[in-house]
Design an enzyme around this catalytic site. Structure first.
Site, PDB file in Angstrom:
ATOM      1  N   GLY A 150     -46.209 -40.858 -25.102  1.00 25.98           N
ATOM      2  CA  GLY A 150     -45.589 -40.255 -26.264  1.00 25.98           C
ATOM      3  C   GLY A 150     -44.248 -40.881 -26.575  1.00 25.98           C
ATOM      4  N   HIS A 151     -43.369 -40.078 -27.137  1.00 23.91           N
ATOM      5  CA  HIS A 151     -42.039 -40.541 -27.528  1.00 23.91           C
ATOM      6  C   HIS A 151     -41.263 -41.072 -26.320  1.00 23.91           C
ATOM      7  CE1 HIS A 151     -38.538 -40.746 -30.109  1.00 23.91           C
ATOM      8  NE2 HIS A 151     -37.855 -39.882 -29.366  1.00 23.91           N
ATOM      9  N   PHE A 152     -41.288 -40.313 -25.224  1.00 21.04           N
ATOM     10  CA  PHE A 152     -40.611 -40.713 -23.989  1.00 21.04           C
ATOM     11  C   PHE A 152     -41.588 -41.494 -23.112  1.00 21.04           C
ATOM     12  CE2 PHE A 152     -37.973 -37.248 -25.479  1.00 21.04           C
ATOM     13  CZ  PHE A 152     -36.687 -37.632 -25.133  1.00 21.04           C
ATOM     14  N   ASP A 180     -46.305 -41.058 -30.116  1.00 18.79           N
ATOM     15  CA  ASP A 180     -45.007 -40.592 -30.609  1.00 18.79           C
ATOM     16  C   ASP A 180     -45.185 -39.840 -31.928  1.00 18.79           C
ATOM     17  OD1 ASP A 180     -42.392 -40.374 -31.678  1.00 18.79           O
ATOM     18  OD2 ASP A 180     -41.764 -42.206 -30.678  1.00 18.79           O
TER      19      ASP A 180
END
Length: 282
Positions: free
Chosen positions: A260-262, A233
């Site tokens: 990652g972030h998602f 992220d």
């Protein structure tokens, strides 16, 4: 099967997705930026065997939710509408799944109505200073009255800026569907949406003053906590995931390399079973 409904909350037409038994315990899914409840479609499908009623609203300024002229876009107001949404649906008890913007929205709700929250699932949703990356600190430090900052913020709402949020830190970007950022950009392009998102971006720093209260709620409530986190992220670091153990030492914390972030986009097969195992504890 997922139903797509709307309900009026103080003049805001809140769109939401719902699946599971109508009389089941509730898991309230609170999305992040720049997406909406559609980010949870695959997770809702994956959890179809649980007895939970899964409910995912779109905030004002996101997805299919419609707001009246003059609506003020701040995190306090987003929390007001989500709180009113739970009242409108008579959700007296529920567990929270919070991601990204969902953390400041959901944790506001938890501190306002602590008696309602049965448990907390956190996915890349920050509530600690150490969870902020340098990029997140710089972004949150932008002030609207400084020339150039408005343009800098609005670049995040472009196709390139939205795709960046999905793919950065992901080991295999081919696993992230382009449909995600394409749909997000569609909603961002609706009338008034970029103005709403800019207002929220400049209000993001207001969340930091609430961190001590949210941490105190974690300590005092002792609700079961599950933390799942994408290690790559660019905004919220793995240190923010591990920080939850300070106030919720009973928490289960899982950090996924290559995500990652998602994180749900690439690691749904890892995360959904953790949630399914966690829910019966509530």
């Amino acid at each position: 099967m997922i139903a797509h409904r709307t309900v009026d909350v103080d003049g805001v037409t809140v769109a939401y997705r719902e699946s599971g038994p109508a009389d089941g315990p509730v898991l309230l899914l609170l999305h992040g930026f720049p997406t909406a409840s559609h980010q949870f479609t695959r997770l809702m499908d994956a959890l179809h065997d649980t007895p939970y009623r899964l409910i995912a609203p779109d905030y004002p300024g996101f997805g299919r939710t419609e707001t009246p002229p003059g609506f003020t876009y701040t995190f306090d107001r987003l929390a007001d509408i989500v709180e009113g949404f739970t009242d409108a649906l008579a959700l007296d008890r529920f567990a929270l799944y919070v991601f990204d913007f969902g953390a400041p929205v959901g944790l506001r709700l938890a501190t306002r109505r602590p008696e309602r929250v049965t448990g907390l699932i956190v996915q890349n949703g920050n509530a600690y200073d150490e969870g902020l990356s340098d990029a997140a600190r710089q972004f949150a430090g932008l002030r609207r009255d400084v020339p150039g900052n408005e343009d800098r913020v609005r670049r995040l709402f472009t196709l390139e800026g939205t795709r960046f949020q999905y793919e950065t830190g992901v080991a295999d970007p081919a696993l992230v569907s382009p449909d995600n950022w394409t749909l997000d950009v569609h909603y961002l392009g609706l009338p008034g949406r970029t103005d709403a998102q800019a207002d929220l971006a400049f209000d993001y720093a207001s969340n930091f003053a609430h961190y001590p209260a949210w941490q105190a709620w974690l300590r005092d409530s002792a609700v079961p906590v599950l933390v799942v986190w994408g290690a790559g992220d660019p905004f919220f670091t793995p240190a923010g995931a591990k920080a939850y153990l300070r106030d919720a030492p009973q928490a289960q914390v899982h950090v996924f390399e290559g995500a990652g972030h998602f994180a749900l986009e690439t690691h749904l097969d890892d995360i959904a079973p953790l949630i399914a195992d966690f829910l019966p504890r509530l």
